[in-house]
Structures are given as C-alpha cells and as structure tokens.
Design a protein around this motif. Structure first.
Motif, short mmCIF file in Angstrom:
data_model
loop_
_atom_site.label_atom_id
_atom_site.label_comp_id
_atom_site.label_asym_id
_atom_site.label_seq_id
_atom_site.Cartn_x
_atom_site.Cartn_y
_atom_site.Cartn_z
N ALA A 225 -74.15 102.15 64.27
CA ALA A 225 -73.82 100.87 63.62
C ALA A 225 -72.88 101.09 62.44
CB ALA A 225 -75.10 100.17 63.16
N SER B 124 -81.72 90.58 66.29
CA SER B 124 -80.51 91.37 66.05
C SER B 124 -79.80 90.92 64.78
CB SER B 124 -79.56 91.25 67.24
OG SER B 124 -80.15 91.77 68.40
N VAL C 14 -75.68 90.39 62.96
CA VAL C 14 -74.24 90.32 63.13
C VAL C 14 -73.62 90.85 61.85
CG1 VAL C 14 -72.23 88.82 63.42
CG2 VAL C 14 -74.31 88.39 64.75
N THR D 206 -71.10 97.72 70.82
CA THR D 206 -71.61 96.34 70.92
C THR D 206 -71.68 95.82 72.34
OG1 THR D 206 -69.41 95.36 70.69
CG2 THR D 206 -70.65 95.78 68.65
N ARG E 89 -69.68 92.65 72.47
CA ARG E 89 -70.11 91.53 71.62
C ARG E 89 -69.50 91.69 70.22
NH1 ARG E 89 -76.02 92.44 71.93
NH2 ARG E 89 -76.08 90.93 70.26
N TRP E 90 -68.20 91.39 70.11
CA TRP E 90 -67.47 91.47 68.85
C TRP E 90 -66.21 90.64 68.98
CZ3 TRP E 90 -62.53 93.65 68.49
CH2 TRP E 90 -62.07 94.28 69.66
N MET F 18 -69.26 91.79 64.67
CA MET F 18 -69.85 92.53 65.78
C MET F 18 -71.36 92.36 65.76
SD MET F 18 -69.82 96.51 64.69
CE MET F 18 -71.18 97.11 63.68
N ALA F 19 -71.94 92.34 66.95
CA ALA F 19 -73.39 92.23 67.07
C ALA F 19 -74.03 93.61 67.00
CB ALA F 19 -73.75 91.56 68.39
N ILE F 20 -75.16 93.69 66.33
CA ILE F 20 -75.92 94.94 66.24
C ILE F 20 -77.29 94.68 66.84
CG2 ILE F 20 -76.96 96.64 64.70
CD1 ILE F 20 -74.80 95.90 62.63
N SER F 21 -77.52 95.25 68.00
CA SER F 21 -78.83 95.15 68.64
C SER F 21 -79.74 96.18 68.00
CB SER F 21 -78.71 95.41 70.15
OG SER F 21 -79.99 95.42 70.72
#
Length: 145
Positions: free
Chosen positions: A47, A76, A78, A119, A122-123, A137-140
């Motif tokens: 991340a 999650s 963002v 991601t 997912r960004w 960006m998404a952080i799972s």
C-alpha cells in the motif's frame, strides 16, 4: 491515534512546493497512518509503495499545494492525493493493461503499473473543484492466502 469512522476521512499530510525532504516524510506518514488504522502488515508495504507511486506522479506532473488522505469505504480504504493541476492525465494503454510483460514496459508509466497491480484496476483520476484533481486508489485490507 488516527481514527476514521464509517464514511469518514483522515488527512495524512499537507505540503507545498517549498516543503523540504518530501519523499521520505511521505512514506513515513503513510506507513504510520496505515499502522494506526490497523491495516494488516502484509498489506502495508504494498500500500505504501502504490500510494507513493501516485504521489510521485503528482509531484512530477502537477504543482502544490498537495494533500494526502484516506477515506473508509466499508472494510476497505481509498487513498487520495490532491494537487493543484486540474488536467486529468491521458492514460496510455501500457499503463492500464495487465497483459504487458515487464520486458515490454517503457521507461515511463511503471509506477502506474504498480498501482494497477496492487489495486487490481481500482484507481484513477477525477476533477476536484476548480483548479484541482485527485488521484485515488482502493486499498483492500483483506489478506489473500
């Protein structure tokens, strides 16, 4: 302690074009914030690397002031970096295609490939008011395996 409630956000750090020693300070701020928010250790390093790549992109192609923040979205987060350049980047197919091998990568765009891989696509970028844009960006926080 940094806390983000449901639907909440936390500002990690703000700085300007005149700020000194930005790169190491950004990485420390990201790592500390992710740990305080109890993002799993297995996720933190990737991340930080991906968030740094988005931030470095803003530093290279935009101007300040800048603001990094995290928003909770369910389980999650963002990550966002806002800069003072309203122009949205034109994405080249090599930056968004996961089919490229590392041998095919050009000198430019590798950072966005890191973001895309971390991601899983997912960004992106979006306008933010007048004269600003946000890279996100998404952080799972779930750990696979």
């Amino acid at each position: 302690m940094t806390q983000v409630g449901d639907g909440g956000r936390v500002v990690i750090w703000r700085w300007s074009d005149r700020s000194c020693h930005v790169a190491p300070r950004i990485r420390v701020a990201l790592r500390c914030t992710f740990r305080e928010l109890r993002i799993p250790d297995k996720v933190i390093e990737d991340a930080v690397m991906a968030a740094w790549e988005l931030t470095a992109n803003s530093l290279e192609h935009a101007r300040g002031p800048y603001e990094m923040r995290l928003l909770r979205e369910g389980p999650s987060f963002v990550f966002e970096i806002e800069d003072s350049d309203p122009r949205l980047p034109v994405m080249q197919s090599s930056c968004t295609s996961r089919a490229n091998s590392s041998a095919e990568l050009t000198e430019r765009g590798r950072g966005l490939q890191i973001v895309d891989a971390f991601t899983r696509g997912r960004w992106g970028f979006r306008p933010s008011g007048s004269e600003k844009k946000i890279a996100w960006m998404a952080i799972s926080v779930t750990v696979d395996g």
